[in-house]
Design a protein around this motif. Structure first.
Motif, PDB file in Angstrom:
ATOM      1  N   LYS A 159       2.620   1.676  -3.412  1.00  0.00           N
ATOM      2  CA  LYS A 159       1.347   2.217  -4.363  1.00  0.00           C
ATOM      3  C   LYS A 159       1.053   3.665  -4.029  1.00  0.00           C
ATOM      4  CE  LYS A 159      -3.319   1.127  -6.149  1.00  0.00           C
ATOM      5  NZ  LYS A 159      -4.362   0.364  -5.939  1.00  0.00           N
ATOM      6  N   LYS A 160       1.161   4.192  -2.956  1.00  0.00           N
ATOM      7  CA  LYS A 160       0.835   5.565  -2.537  1.00  0.00           C
ATOM      8  C   LYS A 160       1.774   6.507  -3.258  1.00  0.00           C
ATOM      9  CE  LYS A 160      -2.373   5.092   1.364  1.00  0.00           C
ATOM     10  NZ  LYS A 160      -2.477   5.254   2.658  1.00  0.00           N
TER      11      LYS A 160
ATOM     12  N   ASP B 277       0.826  -1.225   0.000  1.00  0.00           N
ATOM     13  CA  ASP B 277       0.080  -0.039   0.099  1.00  0.00           C
ATOM     14  C   ASP B 277       0.933   1.503   0.227  1.00  0.00           C
ATOM     15  OD1 ASP B 277      -2.400   1.289   0.246  1.00  0.00           O
ATOM     16  OD2 ASP B 277      -1.828   2.058   2.250  1.00  0.00           O
TER      17      ASP B 277
END
Length: 391
Positions: free
Chosen positions: A374-375, A371
């Motif tokens: 991805k950010k 996550d």
């Protein structure tokens, strides 16, 4: 993690062994490779998979690689400057000796003779005066470009007793230290044109150096100068060279780039791209390319890149995140904010830029989540994100 490299061309096995010993798989056909290693393969029409992160050429020139296109995609391009420097230096010196002693026409003359025995000896003695040459000590050599090759040529010419003038407004600090103190600095190209008996070119082919030597420059050269081009073919205007040889403004032109218009023209020496064609140079290039490829894929270190900043790194202690992004304001703060939001402390951060791109390396003690990665990828201006770990 499975890492794969696509190999084009023949690469010395010593280089391939370095890659394989790092746990990297080598393929000759792939559509999901992480890297590419090559020599002369043309890549301008090649469709690069999104998986490609790095391209390394076992050689110095990268004209066969679409560097600008790859930079926009965040793909690092590496080369091996200096690995073939001695081989090219020897070819330049060979050319200088051949030109100064008229060796090529002399050999052609002897091969054309039909006589034998005393008749042959008599003909040779009568004709040898037409091949009288010049010795190198005391002659002036002009060197344009003092990178690894130009530096070696200049230093060797000094040891041969020549006077050497060097021109390179962008010489590196490292090469300045290695350059003989006896090499004189030329402040302009004109200084070389007016004085040199021999002029050798060692510059990259970029838009500013295309037809770097043409009619205008040749007209300013000392009449009878010998010119050597072991850089790239288009660094000179071949038509201008041909005219200068034919009107005897240049006494000799030697190059590593055959052109049909030069065939059978007296005082033009063409080699079939032999500059790096030695066993030693091919080995040096392969080993150097392999080590740089291994370093980038396993640690994120960038060595000898033509499109990204040189980034020497300490070993990975735990985890490392590398980010390639556009060189625009506030990028580092945007990236580090994502680590803060994930409650991850940054142990070490390196940020370097080169023209329109930047490279950020962040060492952390905690494995980054998918996550978080991805950010970071979603930040405007970020081109590529990688997660690496200590092994």
């Amino acid at each position: 993690m499975f890492v794969q490299v696509l190999k084009f061309n023949s690469i010395a096995k010593q280089g391939l062994s370095i890659i394989e010993q790092a746990g990297i798989h080598i393929a000759e056909h792939s559509t999901q490779q992480d890297g590419i290693i090559l020599r002369s393969q043309q890549l301008h029409d090649y469709v690069f998979p999104d998986s490609v992160k790095v391209v390394v050429r076992a050689g110095a020139g990268v004209n066969n690689i679409p560097v600008a296109e790859l930079t926009k995609k965040g793909i690092v391009v590496l080369n091996t400057p200096g690995a073939n420097a001695n081989a090219v230096k020897e070819l330049v010196l060979t050319s200088m000796l051949m030109a100064s002693r008229n060796i090529f026409p002399a050999c052609q003359f002897v091969s054309s003779l039909d006589e034998t025995g005393e008749g042959l000896e008599k003909t040779v003695e009568q004709a040898k005066k037409q091949f009288v040459g010049r010795e190198l000590p005391g002659k002036i050599l002009g060197v344009v470009g003092l990178g690894k090759i130009g530096l070696n040529v200049a230093n060797c010419a000094i040891s041969l007793g020549m006077r050497v003038l060097g021109y390179d407004p962008h010489i590196s600090v490292e090469n300045s230290w290695k350059l003989s103190a006896n090499v004189e600095r030329a402040h302009t190209m004109a200084e070389l044109f007016y004085q040199a008996d021999f002029l050798t070119l060692h510059v990259p082919l970029i838009e500013q150096t295309r037809h770097f030597i043409s009619n205008k420059e040749i007209a300013d050269m000392r009449r009878g100068m010998a010119l050597f081009n072991f850089s790239r073919a288009d660094v000179v205007d071949n038509q201008a060279i041909l005219e200068a040889i034919q009107n005897k403004h240049l006494s000799c032109y030697a190059c590593d780039f055959p052109d049909a218009k030069f065939k059978n023209i007296p005082n033009i020496l063409m080699f079939p791209h032999l500059g790096a064609s030695t066993i030693e140079a091919e080995l040096n290039c392969a080993v150097m390319a392999a080590n740089q490829l291994k370093a980038f894929l396993t640690t994120g270190e960038i060595i000898n890149s033509v499109n990204f900043p040189e980034t020497r790194l300490s070993p990975i202690k735990a985890h490392r995140v590398t980010v390639i992004n556009d060189n625009i304001p506030s990028m580092v703060s945007h990236i580090t904010n994502e680590f803060a939001n994930a409650n991850i402390n940054i142990d070490e951060l390196v940020n370097k830029s080169r023209q329109d791109v930047a490279y950020t390396v962040i060492d952390i003690s905690t494995k980054p989540s998918a996550d978080l990665l991805k950010k970071i990828e979603q930040i405007n201006g970020v081109l590529r994100v990688r997660s690496l770990a200590h092994e």
